[in-house]
Design an enzyme around this catalytic site. Sequence first.
Site, PDB file in Angstrom:
ATOM      1  N   TYR A 291      -7.859  11.966  -2.972  1.00 20.10           N
ATOM      2  CA  TYR A 291      -8.813  12.573  -2.041  1.00 20.10           C
ATOM      3  C   TYR A 291      -8.922  14.066  -2.342  1.00 20.10           C
ATOM      4  O   TYR A 291      -7.965  14.697  -2.801  1.00 20.10           O
ATOM      5  CB  TYR A 291      -8.350  12.391  -0.590  1.00 20.10           C
ATOM      6  CG  TYR A 291      -8.243  10.961  -0.128  1.00 20.10           C
ATOM      7  CD1 TYR A 291      -9.370  10.264   0.304  1.00 20.10           C
ATOM      8  CD2 TYR A 291      -7.018  10.297  -0.118  1.00 20.10           C
ATOM      9  CE1 TYR A 291      -9.279   8.948   0.731  1.00 20.10           C
ATOM     10  CE2 TYR A 291      -6.920   8.979   0.311  1.00 20.10           C
ATOM     11  CZ  TYR A 291      -8.042   8.312   0.736  1.00 20.10           C
ATOM     12  OH  TYR A 291      -7.958   7.009   1.165  1.00 20.10           O
TER      13      TYR A 291
ATOM     14  N   GLN B 270     -13.477   5.374   3.572  1.00 20.04           N
ATOM     15  CA  GLN B 270     -13.639   3.979   3.944  1.00 20.04           C
ATOM     16  C   GLN B 270     -15.113   3.695   4.177  1.00 20.04           C
ATOM     17  O   GLN B 270     -15.950   4.513   3.809  1.00 20.04           O
ATOM     18  CB  GLN B 270     -12.801   3.686   5.177  1.00 20.04           C
ATOM     19  CG  GLN B 270     -11.305   3.737   4.888  1.00 20.04           C
ATOM     20  CD  GLN B 270     -10.435   3.344   6.079  1.00 20.04           C
ATOM     21  OE1 GLN B 270     -10.908   2.786   7.068  1.00 20.04           O
ATOM     22  NE2 GLN B 270      -9.174   3.666   6.001  1.00 20.04           N
TER      23      GLN B 270
ATOM     24  N   GLU C 169      -8.508   3.769  -3.488  1.00 23.03           N
ATOM     25  CA  GLU C 169      -8.797   4.751  -2.428  1.00 23.03           C
ATOM     26  C   GLU C 169      -9.272   6.027  -3.102  1.00 23.03           C
ATOM     27  O   GLU C 169      -8.546   6.614  -3.899  1.00 23.03           O
ATOM     28  CB  GLU C 169      -7.574   5.049  -1.551  1.00 23.03           C
ATOM     29  CG  GLU C 169      -7.187   3.927  -0.612  1.00 23.03           C
ATOM     30  CD  GLU C 169      -6.119   4.329   0.403  1.00 23.03           C
ATOM     31  OE1 GLU C 169      -6.106   5.522   0.810  1.00 23.03           O
ATOM     32  OE2 GLU C 169      -5.315   3.468   0.785  1.00 23.03           O
TER      33      GLU C 169
ATOM     34  N   ASN D 296       0.835  -1.208   0.000  1.00 21.63           N
ATOM     35  CA  ASN D 296       0.000   0.000   0.000  1.00 21.63           C
ATOM     36  C   ASN D 296       0.863   1.248   0.000  1.00 21.63           C
ATOM     37  O   ASN D 296       1.774   1.390   0.836  1.00 21.63           O
ATOM     38  CB  ASN D 296      -0.886   0.029   1.250  1.00 21.63           C
ATOM     39  CG  ASN D 296      -1.657   1.333   1.375  1.00 21.63           C
ATOM     40  OD1 ASN D 296      -2.634   1.555   0.677  1.00 21.63           O
ATOM     41  ND2 ASN D 296      -1.209   2.224   2.257  1.00 21.63           N
ATOM     42  N   GLU D 297       0.626   2.145  -0.957  1.00 24.91           N
ATOM     43  CA  GLU D 297       1.239   3.481  -0.993  1.00 24.91           C
ATOM     44  C   GLU D 297       2.734   3.448  -0.669  1.00 24.91           C
ATOM     45  O   GLU D 297       3.223   4.264   0.121  1.00 24.91           O
ATOM     46  CB  GLU D 297       0.501   4.425  -0.045  1.00 24.91           C
ATOM     47  CG  GLU D 297      -0.914   4.736  -0.494  1.00 24.91           C
ATOM     48  CD  GLU D 297      -1.600   5.826   0.315  1.00 24.91           C
ATOM     49  OE1 GLU D 297      -1.031   6.280   1.339  1.00 24.91           O
ATOM     50  OE2 GLU D 297      -2.714   6.235  -0.059  1.00 24.91           O
TER      51      GLU D 297
END
Length: 507
Positions: free
Chosen positions: A244, A351, A292, A172-173
């Site tokens: 985001y 989430q 995400e 992840n990331e």
Amino acid sequence: MLAGRLVLNPDFRVAPVSRRTFGSFVEHLGRCVYTGIYEPGHATADADGFRGDVLDLVRELGVSTVRYPGGNFVSGYRWEDGVGPVEDRPARLDLAWHTLEPNTFGLHEFLRWADKAEIEPMMAVNLGTRGVQEALDLLEYTNIAGGTAFSEQRRANGADEPFAIRMWCLGNEMDGPWQVGHKTAYEYGRLASETARAMRLVDDRLELVACGSSAPDLPTFGEWERVVLTETYDEVDYISVHRYYEIKGDDLHSFLGSVVDMDRFVDSVVATADHVKAVKKSDKQIDLSFDEWNVWYQSRAASVPPQGADWPVGPVLLEDQYSAADAVVVGNMLISLLRHSDRVTSASQAQLVNVIAPIMTEPGGRAWRQTIFYPFAQASALAQGTVLRVEPVSPTFPTVQHGDVPSVDAVATWDEGTGRLAVFLVNRNPSEPVTVDVDLAAFGALALSEASTLTSDDPYDHNTADEPDRVVPVAREDVTVEGGVLTIELPAVSWSTVLLAAVETQG
């Protein structure tokens, strides 16, 4: 009144609707798990400790997949801590969010919950502090029927049949300096390639996701994708995309125009993936897993983890309250995901519960829907068949970050088998309504089945446990279909859905 228009045609096809577009994300972060999906002793809890009220809302939301267990959390996670008798499981420090992980909810609990929620699990392996062997151990535990050390351990722990998990995230990331085990693109690419190759030797049916950039404004963006895919292209199926948005200061205009940036981000990653494909002279296509995405107010105090000697279990973290404007941006992000269905074939809103989430809960108390619940639930329910390319024509409004942005954005889906046409529209204009004419002539006779709009006189209005229905979609009685043209007025800062059906003709 401002005016806009768009033309729909069943021949303007993008790709089939992918159910995986409507995925979500459960991380051991804040109250997503503890007092979110899992709360033994709650009035609605079942024998496994899963909150029944939350399960009902998850099914209503229409979630197709859930990515687990992270997120930043996975980069320091030992999956073995979350299996076996609960009383024997160790508590561990979670360095990602500076909390204490009791491991009372682990792999088996998640997969039982996923089965009850009727969703497909999407597992992530730890490539931060761990590597190839640990990923193989977990895969053997989950996907091998029996006869090996880890598969027999799973059976001894109560799961006789293998879990048969298909989708796996390779870390992840890993581009992020905040990540435990952060690596350069080459370091990560080599590790991901080795891990993927080894995992396929165990199960060649897997679908594997390599880590892409965490955001397009990182200095490594673009080059990270090129290097990682150069190393992993033959071994993986997806490159991940994360993004985001939030209101910066009082700049509502730029926030409402955020999806202009999202579209460019997707197009840039696709271009980089196709560049590597060309260099490698490959026939294989790499798709995007937008695993995400959401509105997240990272600058607010609620997003600051505990510090020092404070290592709490399940603290309040990232519990943003979402407004009508936030719901419009989330709806617009869903429009973008559908618009790119030819390459974005999997997505996970981050989430699911309490943590930047469409569903909120009180410990021991109520659960309710945030404003962003509704665009997701409506798109998941109505988007069927094939995504149609839509090119709206509308007035623009100025933004500081994105220049002039079209007020209206839209996408449509057409289910040829049932004759159902769904149209999803946003008016991003912060102050002006827009009347939109939709040309439907290419479909023959269509009748209006239903229409709704989510908006508010105050774009900052939000829902609470005491006022859970303050901002909800409202059925529209003023939408018309005449002479092959649908006409709908879109209020300023609004999300709208329209469902039409073919009219049966008499033989």
